[in-house]
Design a protein around this motif. Structure first.
Motif, PDB file in Angstrom:
ATOM      1  N   HIS A  74      15.890   3.658   0.969  1.00 13.47           N
ATOM      2  CA  HIS A  74      15.824   2.233   1.300  1.00 13.47           C
ATOM      3  C   HIS A  74      14.372   1.755   1.341  1.00 13.47           C
ATOM      4  CE1 HIS A  74      15.815  -1.183   4.199  1.00 13.47           C
ATOM      5  NE2 HIS A  74      16.824  -1.558   3.446  1.00 13.47           N
ATOM      6  N   GLU A  75      13.530   2.498   2.023  1.00  9.44           N
ATOM      7  CA  GLU A  75      12.122   2.106   2.140  1.00  9.44           C
ATOM      8  C   GLU A  75      11.415   2.157   0.793  1.00  9.44           C
ATOM      9  OE1 GLU A  75       8.809   0.495   3.433  1.00  9.44           O
ATOM     10  OE2 GLU A  75      10.676   0.603   4.575  1.00  9.44           O
ATOM     11  N   ALA A  76      11.675   3.184  -0.001  1.00  8.64           N
ATOM     12  CA  ALA A  76      11.048   3.291  -1.330  1.00  8.64           C
ATOM     13  C   ALA A  76      11.494   2.131  -2.217  1.00  8.64           C
ATOM     14  CB  ALA A  76      11.407   4.621  -1.976  1.00  8.64           C
ATOM     15  N   ALA A  77      12.766   1.780  -2.161  1.00  4.35           N
ATOM     16  CA  ALA A  77      13.264   0.668  -2.968  1.00  4.35           C
ATOM     17  C   ALA A  77      12.636  -0.653  -2.525  1.00  4.35           C
ATOM     18  CB  ALA A  77      14.790   0.601  -2.885  1.00  4.35           C
ATOM     19  N   ARG A  78      12.446  -0.820  -1.241  1.00  7.49           N
ATOM     20  CA  ARG A  78      11.774  -2.038  -0.746  1.00  7.49           C
ATOM     21  C   ARG A  78      10.342  -2.123  -1.264  1.00  7.49           C
ATOM     22  NH1 ARG A  78      13.380  -5.032   3.724  1.00  7.49           N
ATOM     23  NH2 ARG A  78      11.226  -5.050   4.401  1.00  7.49           N
ATOM     24  N   GLN A  79       9.662  -0.993  -1.303  1.00  7.26           N
ATOM     25  CA  GLN A  79       8.293  -0.975  -1.821  1.00  7.26           C
ATOM     26  C   GLN A  79       8.261  -1.296  -3.316  1.00  7.26           C
ATOM     27  OE1 GLN A  79       6.557   2.766  -0.651  1.00  7.26           O
ATOM     28  NE2 GLN A  79       6.715   2.292   1.518  1.00  7.26           N
ATOM     29  N   VAL A  80       9.229  -0.752  -4.056  1.00  6.30           N
ATOM     30  CA  VAL A  80       9.314  -1.055  -5.488  1.00  6.30           C
ATOM     31  C   VAL A  80       9.610  -2.542  -5.684  1.00  6.30           C
ATOM     32  CG1 VAL A  80      10.662  -0.656  -7.593  1.00  6.30           C
ATOM     33  CG2 VAL A  80       9.935   1.279  -6.188  1.00  6.30           C
ATOM     34  N   MET A  81      10.497  -3.085  -4.873  1.00  4.18           N
ATOM     35  CA  MET A  81      10.826  -4.508  -4.955  1.00  4.18           C
ATOM     36  C   MET A  81       9.586  -5.358  -4.708  1.00  4.18           C
ATOM     37  SD  MET A  81      13.109  -7.011  -5.246  1.00  4.18           S
ATOM     38  CE  MET A  81      14.765  -6.583  -4.792  1.00  4.18           C
ATOM     39  N   ALA A  82       8.829  -5.023  -3.685  1.00  3.94           N
ATOM     40  CA  ALA A  82       7.614  -5.794  -3.379  1.00  3.94           C
ATOM     41  C   ALA A  82       6.613  -5.711  -4.518  1.00  3.94           C
ATOM     42  CB  ALA A  82       6.993  -5.279  -2.079  1.00  3.94           C
ATOM     43  N   ALA A  83       6.419  -4.518  -5.059  1.00  4.34           N
ATOM     44  CA  ALA A  83       5.471  -4.353  -6.163  1.00  4.34           C
ATOM     45  C   ALA A  83       5.943  -5.094  -7.411  1.00  4.34           C
ATOM     46  CB  ALA A  83       5.277  -2.880  -6.475  1.00  4.34           C
ATOM     47  N   THR A  84       7.228  -5.051  -7.683  1.00  5.74           N
ATOM     48  CA  THR A  84       7.785  -5.732  -8.856  1.00  5.74           C
ATOM     49  C   THR A  84       7.654  -7.247  -8.698  1.00  5.74           C
ATOM     50  OG1 THR A  84       9.331  -3.916  -9.213  1.00  5.74           O
ATOM     51  CG2 THR A  84       9.826  -5.992 -10.309  1.00  5.74           C
ATOM     52  N   LEU A  85       7.962  -7.762  -7.537  1.00  3.66           N
ATOM     53  CA  LEU A  85       7.819  -9.194  -7.297  1.00  3.66           C
ATOM     54  C   LEU A  85       6.360  -9.633  -7.419  1.00  3.66           C
ATOM     55  CD1 LEU A  85      10.308  -9.745  -4.357  1.00  3.66           C
ATOM     56  CD2 LEU A  85      10.469 -10.698  -6.676  1.00  3.66           C
ATOM     57  N   LYS A  86       5.462  -8.812  -6.910  1.00  8.07           N
ATOM     58  CA  LYS A  86       4.041  -9.124  -7.014  1.00  8.07           C
ATOM     59  C   LYS A  86       3.624  -9.188  -8.479  1.00  8.07           C
ATOM     60  CE  LYS A  86      -0.413  -7.613  -5.214  1.00  8.07           C
ATOM     61  NZ  LYS A  86      -1.092  -6.619  -4.376  1.00  8.07           N
ATOM     62  N   GLU A  87       4.093  -8.251  -9.274  1.00  8.31           N
ATOM     63  CA  GLU A  87       3.762  -8.206 -10.697  1.00  8.31           C
ATOM     64  C   GLU A  87       4.369  -9.403 -11.440  1.00  8.31           C
ATOM     65  OE1 GLU A  87       2.024  -6.952 -14.122  1.00  8.31           O
ATOM     66  OE2 GLU A  87       1.733  -6.053 -12.150  1.00  8.31           O
ATOM     67  N   VAL A  88       5.604  -9.726 -11.148  1.00  5.59           N
ATOM     68  CA  VAL A  88       6.289 -10.834 -11.825  1.00  5.59           C
ATOM     69  C   VAL A  88       5.639 -12.171 -11.480  1.00  5.59           C
ATOM     70  CG1 VAL A  88       8.469 -12.130 -11.870  1.00  5.59           C
ATOM     71  CG2 VAL A  88       8.500  -9.664 -12.065  1.00  5.59           C
ATOM     72  N   ASN A  89       5.153 -12.301 -10.260  1.00  4.14           N
ATOM     73  CA  ASN A  89       4.575 -13.572  -9.801  1.00  4.14           C
ATOM     74  C   ASN A  89       3.094 -13.746 -10.121  1.00  4.14           C
ATOM     75  OD1 ASN A  89       6.920 -14.758  -8.707  1.00  4.14           O
ATOM     76  ND2 ASN A  89       6.793 -13.348  -6.980  1.00  4.14           N
ATOM     77  N   ARG A  90       2.552 -12.853 -10.907  1.00  2.00           N
ATOM     78  CA  ARG A  90       1.134 -13.005 -11.287  1.00  2.00           C
ATOM     79  C   ARG A  90       0.952 -14.166 -12.203  1.00  2.00           C
ATOM     80  NH1 ARG A  90      -1.947  -7.362 -12.183  1.00  2.00           N
ATOM     81  NH2 ARG A  90      -1.648  -6.649 -10.086  1.00  2.00           N
TER      82      ARG A  90
END
Length: 90
Positions: A74-90
């Motif tokens: 769960h925690e690893a997936a949340r971190q991946v989600m945050a990183a992916t959202l950060k990348e998409v929102n650049r």
């Protein structure tokens, strides 16, 4: 995608985020069910009960391990989600 949350995203990113969101939800819910099955609110409480002998080691320790793995997932997936959202929102 039929979910409006993902409509503004590129299709590849939307699919990835939808899958990650599903993993976050499922790992959280399965962890909750594992802990509910042994009447524990979290992994540390379950482990304490096992160590004290309040609950039988088997299968309680397997429940403990499952809850830990699901929590880590769960925690690893949340971190991946945050990183992916950060990348998409650049």
């Amino acid at each position: 995608m039929s979910n409006p949350i993902y409509e503004a995203l590129p299709p590849e990113a939307a699919l990835e985020l939808e899958q990650i969101a599903r993993l976050i939800y499922e790992s959280r819910e399965h962890r909750r069910k594992v802990l509910d099955a042994v009447g524990a609110e979290d992994e540390s409480t379950l482990l304490e009960r096992i160590v004290r002998g309040d609950i039988g080691e088997h299968p309680a320790y397997e429940h403990y391990l499952a809850a830990r793995i699901l929590g880590d997932t769960h925690e690893a997936a949340r971190q991946v989600m945050a990183a992916t959202l950060k990348e998409v929102n650049r």
